[in-house]
Design an enzyme around this catalytic site. Structure first.
Site, PDB file in Angstrom:
ATOM      1  N   ALA A 173      30.602  26.449 112.904  1.00 58.58           N
ATOM      2  CA  ALA A 173      29.807  25.948 114.207  1.00 58.58           C
ATOM      3  C   ALA A 173      30.298  24.124 115.072  1.00 58.58           C
ATOM      4  O   ALA A 173      30.557  23.847 114.270  1.00 58.58           O
ATOM      5  CB  ALA A 173      28.525  25.759 114.073  1.00 58.58           C
ATOM      6  N   SER A 230      29.699  23.392 109.772  1.00 57.53           N
ATOM      7  CA  SER A 230      29.923  22.678 110.437  1.00 57.53           C
ATOM      8  C   SER A 230      30.988  21.847 110.909  1.00 57.53           C
ATOM      9  O   SER A 230      32.053  22.402 110.018  1.00 57.53           O
ATOM     10  CB  SER A 230      29.128  21.584 110.585  1.00 57.53           C
ATOM     11  OG  SER A 230      29.590  20.322 109.629  1.00 57.53           O
ATOM     12  N   ASP A 231      31.921  21.607 111.753  1.00 57.18           N
ATOM     13  CA  ASP A 231      33.534  21.126 111.980  1.00 57.18           C
ATOM     14  C   ASP A 231      32.690  20.077 111.248  1.00 57.18           C
ATOM     15  O   ASP A 231      31.597  19.508 111.199  1.00 57.18           O
ATOM     16  CB  ASP A 231      33.146  20.929 113.347  1.00 57.18           C
ATOM     17  CG  ASP A 231      34.732  21.021 113.450  1.00 57.18           C
ATOM     18  OD1 ASP A 231      35.522  21.107 114.984  1.00 57.18           O
ATOM     19  OD2 ASP A 231      35.241  20.436 112.642  1.00 57.18           O
ATOM     20  N   TRP A 232      33.827  18.659 111.378  1.00 51.02           N
ATOM     21  CA  TRP A 232      33.817  17.934 110.266  1.00 51.02           C
ATOM     22  C   TRP A 232      33.331  17.310 111.402  1.00 51.02           C
ATOM     23  O   TRP A 232      33.633  16.510 112.808  1.00 51.02           O
ATOM     24  CB  TRP A 232      35.345  17.144 110.215  1.00 51.02           C
ATOM     25  CG  TRP A 232      35.829  18.012 108.731  1.00 51.02           C
ATOM     26  CD1 TRP A 232      35.486  17.785 107.390  1.00 51.02           C
ATOM     27  CD2 TRP A 232      35.586  19.163 107.979  1.00 51.02           C
ATOM     28  NE1 TRP A 232      36.222  18.290 106.802  1.00 51.02           N
ATOM     29  CE2 TRP A 232      35.856  19.481 106.909  1.00 51.02           C
ATOM     30  CE3 TRP A 232      34.896  20.757 108.589  1.00 51.02           C
ATOM     31  CZ2 TRP A 232      35.986  20.273 106.082  1.00 51.02           C
ATOM     32  CZ3 TRP A 232      35.229  21.413 108.206  1.00 51.02           C
ATOM     33  CH2 TRP A 232      35.189  21.592 107.059  1.00 51.02           C
ATOM     34  N   ALA A 266      30.323  17.457 112.768  1.00 48.59           N
ATOM     35  CA  ALA A 266      29.426  17.713 113.876  1.00 48.59           C
ATOM     36  C   ALA A 266      28.373  17.432 114.093  1.00 48.59           C
ATOM     37  O   ALA A 266      27.569  17.862 115.082  1.00 48.59           O
ATOM     38  CB  ALA A 266      29.551  19.056 114.133  1.00 48.59           C
TER      39      ALA A 266
END
Ligand code: GLC
Length: 736
Positions: free
Chosen positions: A198, A231-233, A235
Site C-alpha cells: 500500500a 505498507s510502503d516503508w 507509510a
C-alpha cells in the site's frame, strides 16, 4: 486459503501481544518470528530490477548491498512487449532471492506513467493499464513459480514523487477503476500475488494504508486477493487505524505493536479484525518460507547475465532509421563513439530499486570503434572543448554513434523531473555532431520520454532505456544487427511537455493535492482525444525487416489475422489489438489496447494469430450502479503496429451480456422514460396535458429541447403527481 486450519490452530495459541507483534516488521527487512510456535520470519527485499539485499536486516542504507544481477528496468522490460521474457527475468531474480534466503521480492512496480515527469517512471511498465497489468502478472508468475513471493506496488494512485508521503491524489471513481486500479486487478486476478504494497499517499482524502475500502472491500472482497498487504516503508501513520483498514504488515519495524494492544484492550479496535489479519499473516509466512525448506541451488550468474543482456536488447526501440543507416555495415575505425554514457553507463534508476551488479558491460567495450569522445562532463557543465573534440571524432568517421540521456539526478525515486529535456550539454552534443556528420545514430539512455528537438535531423534514433548490467552489450548487438530490434514504446513520446495529458495538473498545485483531471485519458488515449500528434506514438518501433498484416476476421469475441515477414531477415513483430466502442453510452477513449502478441517470423514466414477477448474487455465502469457495464452494439477492432499505425480494422455488432440497468429515479431524463415501452404511453399522455410538453409530441425541435428534462419537472408542471411518479418509477425499474 490453504493452510488456514494450521493457521487457525496457531492463532488460538497466540497472546494478544504476540498477535500485535506479528503485524509490525522486526526490523528493516524481516518479519517477526514466534519461536515457541514455530512461526518463521520472512526476509523481504527490493526490487523490480534485481535483488537488493542489505548485508544486515536492520540496514536501511541504499547501497550496502550484496551483488546481484541487475536486469533492465521495468520501462525497458515493458518495451519488449514480451510477457514470457518478463516471466523469465522474474524467475531469475527469484532464483537469486532463494539463494540469499529472501522470501519476497518487492516488485513489480505497477503505477502508471501518467506523466513523463514522474521520477520513478523507469521503475514502472507503461502508460497503459492493460500492458502494465499483463507485464505485472507475468512478473508475479515468474517469481512465485520459484517459491518467492512478488509484491504489487504501490497501491494506488502513487504516480508522482513530489510530496508522496502526504500528497492527496484526487481521482474520480471511474478513472480509478478503469485506469489506476486496473493493472493491480489484472495481476491479482491472473497471477495471485502473495503480497501487495500500500502506497504512501492519500486517495481522495484517506491514506491508502488506512483505507478499508481499498485494502479489504476492493482488493479482497471484489478481486479475491488472498495474500497480505504491507505498507510502503514508513507509510503507516496510525497503526491501529491501519489494522482496522486491513493492512497486515507495517514496514519497517517500528515500536507500534503496543498501540495495537492498547486499542484492542480499550475497545477501539475489534480484535476480530486483528485476528483476521494475523491468520492471513500466518498463511503468508508459511507460503513465503516453504520453498526455503529445500536448499536453494546456486544461481547461474553467467546465464543470468546473458538473460539480462537479451532482455535489454528485446526492449530496445528503433525509433527512426533513415537510409536505412542501421544495422551498421561494419564496426571498427569508421565508427566514432561519442558520449560519456558509452563508457560510464547509466544502467538503472536511483533509489530503492538500485542493484549492485555482478558485472557491467559498456558500449565502449562491446562496440569496436575508432575515435571516442566524452562529449559532456558528469557535472553537467557545458564544455565547448568537449564539443569540439566530439566534432573532430565525428567528422573523420563514416558514422557517429552519440550516447545521451538522463543522468542519475534526473531519474530517481523521491523526486520528479521539472522538464522533459535532456541535459543542455547532451542536447548541445547531439546538435554539434549533427552539424558535421549526417550519418549519426543517437542512442538514448533514459527511463522515460524525453524531448528531441533534433529528431528530424538524426538519421537514426535508438531508445535503449536503462538496460541493466547487460545494456552496453545489448546496444552493440542491435547496432551491429546481431539482434533485430523488436521493442515498441510502452509510453508516448511527446513533442513538448505542454502536449502531455497531465501537464496542467502534474504533480499538483503545491497544496499537497494532485488532481488527476486527465481522468481516463492517460497516454495515447489523450493524444487521440485531443488530436495531438506525438513525436513517437505508443506502440511504435521499427525493425530491420518488414511485416504485412492480412485476413482480419472477427468471430464473436475472437479476432484472427495473418502476419507475414516480407523482408530479408528474421524478426519479431508486436501486433497490437485496440477496441473502439462506436456509440458508447458513457464517454470513453477513442480506442483502448485489449491484446498484443509478439510472433517471431523467419523471412517469408506467415503466421495466423488469434486473440480471444472477454466481455470485460468491452466494459466501462458505471458509477451510477457502482459496477462494470457492457452494452451490446457496434465495436471496431483495430489491429496495428502501433497506436497510430493501424493496418487492419473491422466493425461488428456484438451481443454482450446485459449489465445492471441504471435505475430510474426522479432525475432520469424524459428521453429514457419515452424510450422505455413500459412507461412511454403513460408519459406521453401526461405530456399531452401541458402545452410546453404537448408541443414536444409534435415538434422534433421541442422534443429535443425537453428530452433532457428530469421527470421530476413534470410534477412541477402539474403533468404528474408524486404518487403517479412513484408508480411509474417502480414500473420502469421492475420492467427494465
Ligand atoms: C520505498 C519504496 C518502495 C520500496 C521500499 C523499500 O520507499 O517506495 O518501492 O520497496 O521503500 O525499500
Amino acid at each position: 486459503m490453504e493452510g488456514t486450519t494450521r493457521a487457525d490452530g496457531l492463532l488460538a495459541q497466540l497472546t494478544l501481544e504476540e498477535k500485535a507483534a506479528l503485524t509490525v516488521g522486526r526490523d528493516a527487512w524481516t518479519t517477526v518470528a514466534i519461536e515457541r510456535l514455530g512461526i518463521p520470519s520472512v526476509w523481504v527485499s527490493d526490487g523490480p530490477t534485481g535483488l537488493r539485499k542489505l548485508r544486515s536486516s536492520d540496514d536501511m542504507s541504499l547501497t550496502n548491498t550484496l551483488p546481484a544481477t541487475c536486469f533492465p528496468t521495468e520501462s525497458a522490460l515493458a518495451a519488449s512487449w514480451d510477457v514470457a521474457l518478463v516471466e523469465e527475468v522474474a524467475g531469475a531474480i527469484a532464483a537469486e532471492c532463494r539463494a540469499e534466503g529472501v522470501g519476497v521480492i518487492l516488485g513489480p512496480g505497477i503505477n502508471l506513467k501518467r506523466s513523463p515527469l514522474a521520477g520513478r517512471n523507469f521503475e514502472y511498465f507503461s502508460e497503459d493499464p492493460v500492458l502494465s497489468g499483463r507485464m505485472a502478472a507475468a512478473f508475479v508468475r515468474g517469481a512465485q513459480a520459484r517459491g518467492v513471493g512478488a509484491c504489487l506496488k504501490h497501491l494506488v494512485a502513487n504516480e508522482h514523487e513530489t510530496g508522496r508521503m502526504y500528497a492527496d491524489s484526487i481521482v474520480d471513481e471511474r478513472t480509478l477503476r478503469e485506469v489506476y486500479l486496473r493493472p493491480f486487478e489484472i495481476a491479482v486476478r491472473e497471477a495471485g500475488p502473495w503480497t501487495v504494497m500500500a502506497s504512501y499517499n492519500r486517495l481522495n482524502g484517506e491514506y491508502c494504508v488506512e483505507s478499508r475500502r481499498l485494502l479489504r472491500e476492493i482488493l479482497v472482497e471484489e478481486w479475491g486477493f488472498d495474500g497480505i498487504v504491507m505498507s510502503d516503508w514508513l507509510a503507516v501513520n496510525d497503526r491501529a487505524a491501519s489494522v482496522a483498514a486491513g493492512l497486515h504488515l507495517q514496514m519497517p519495524g517500528s515500536p507500534t505493536a503496543p498501540a495495537v494492544v492498547a486499542a484492542v484492550r480499550e475497545g477501539r479496535l475489534d480484535e476480530a479484525r486483528l485476528d483476521e489479519l494475523v491468520r492471513e499473516l500466518l498463511v503468508f509466512a508459511e507460503r513465503a518460507t516453504a520453498a526455503g525448506a529445500e536448499p536453494a541451488p546456486a544461481p547461474d550468474l553467467d546465464a543470468h547475465h546473458r538473460l539480462a543482456r537479451r532482455a535489454a536488447a528485446a526492449g530496445i526501440v528503433l525509433l527512426k532509421n533513415d537510409g536505412p543507416l542501421l544495422p551498421l555495415a561494419e564496426a571498427g575505425d569508421g565508427v566514432a563513439l561519442i558520449g560519456a554514457f558509452a563508457r560510464e553507463p547509466r544502467f538503472q534508476g536511483a533509489g530503492s530499486s538500485q542493484v549492485r551488479p555482478t558485472r557491467l558491460e559498456t558500449l565502449h567495450d562491446e562496440l569496436p570503434h575508432g575515435a571516442y569522445a566524452a562529449g559532456y562532463a558528469d557535472d553537467g557543465a557545458s564544455d565547448p572543448g568537449l564539443l569540439r573534440e566530439a566534432q573532430e571524432a565525428a567528422r573523420g568517421a563514416r558514422v557517429a554513434i552519440v550516447c545521451v540521456g538522463l543522468p542519475e539526478s534526473h531519474e530517481t525515486e523521491g523526486v520528479d523531473r521539472e522538464h522533459i529535456d535532456l541535459p543542455a550539454q547532451h542536447t548541445a552534443l547531439v546538435e554539434a555532431v549533427l552539424d558535421v556528420q549526417p550519418n549519426t545514430v543517437v542512442v538514448l539512455i533514459n527511463g522515460s520520454a524525453v524531448a528531441m528537438p533534433w529528431a528530424a535531423r538524426a538519421s537514426a534514433i535508438l531508445e535503449a532505456w536503462l538496460g541493466g548490467q547487460g545494456g552496453g552489450g545489448a546496444i552493440a548487438d542491435v547496432l551491429l544487427g546481431r539482434v533485430n530490434p523488436a521493442g515498441r514504446l510502452s509510453e508516448t513520446f511527446p513533442v513538448t511537455l505542454a502536449d502531455t495529458p497531465a501537464h496542467l495538473d502534474f504533480p499538483g498545485d503545491g497544496d499537497g493535492r494532485s488532481h488527476f483531471t486527465d481522468r481516463l485519458f492517460t497516454g495515447y488515449r489523450s493524444y487521440d482525444a485531443r488530436g495531438i500528434e506525438p513525436l513517437f506514438p505508443f506502440g511504435h518501433g521499427l525493425s530491420y525487416t518488414r511485416f504485412e498484416y492480412s485476413g482480419l476476421r472477427v468471430d464473436g469475441l475472437t479476432v484472427a489475422l495473418t502476419v507475414a515477414n516480407t523482408g530479408e531477415r528474421a524478426g519479431a513483430e508486436v501486433v497490437q489489438l485496440y477496441v473502439r466502442e462506436r456509440a458508447p453510452r458513457l464517454r470513453r477513449p477513442d480506442k483502448e489496447l485489449r491484446g498484443f502478441a509478439k510472433p517471431v517470423l523467419e523471412p517469408g514466414e506467415r503466421r495466423e494469430l488469434s486473440f480471444r477477448l472477454e466481455p470485460r474487455d468491452f466494459a466501462s465502469y458505471d458509477t451510477r450502479v457502482a459496477a462494470w457495464r457492457t452494452d451490446s452494439g457496434e465495436f471496431e477492432f483495430l489491429v496495428g503496429a502501433s497506436s497510430r499505425d493501424i493496418r487492419l480494422r473491422e466493425t461488428v455488432t456484438l451481443e454482450l451480456p446485459d449489465s445492471l440497468p441504471v435505475p430510474f429515479d426522479r432525475l432520469t431524463p424524459l428521453r429514457d422514460w419515452l424510450a422505455d415501452p413500459a412507461t412511454r404511453e403513460r408519459i406521453e399522455s401526461a405530456m399531452a396535458g401541458v402545452p410546453l410538453l404537448s408541443a414536444a409530441l409534435d415538434s422534433p425541435m421541442i422534443a429535443a429541447f425537453v428530452a433532457d428534462m428530469p421527470i421530476a419537472k413534470l410534477v412541477i408542471l402539474g403533468a404528474l403527481d408524486e404518487p403517479e411518479l412513484g408508480e411509474l418509477t417502480a414500473l420502469a425499474n421492475r420492467a427494465s
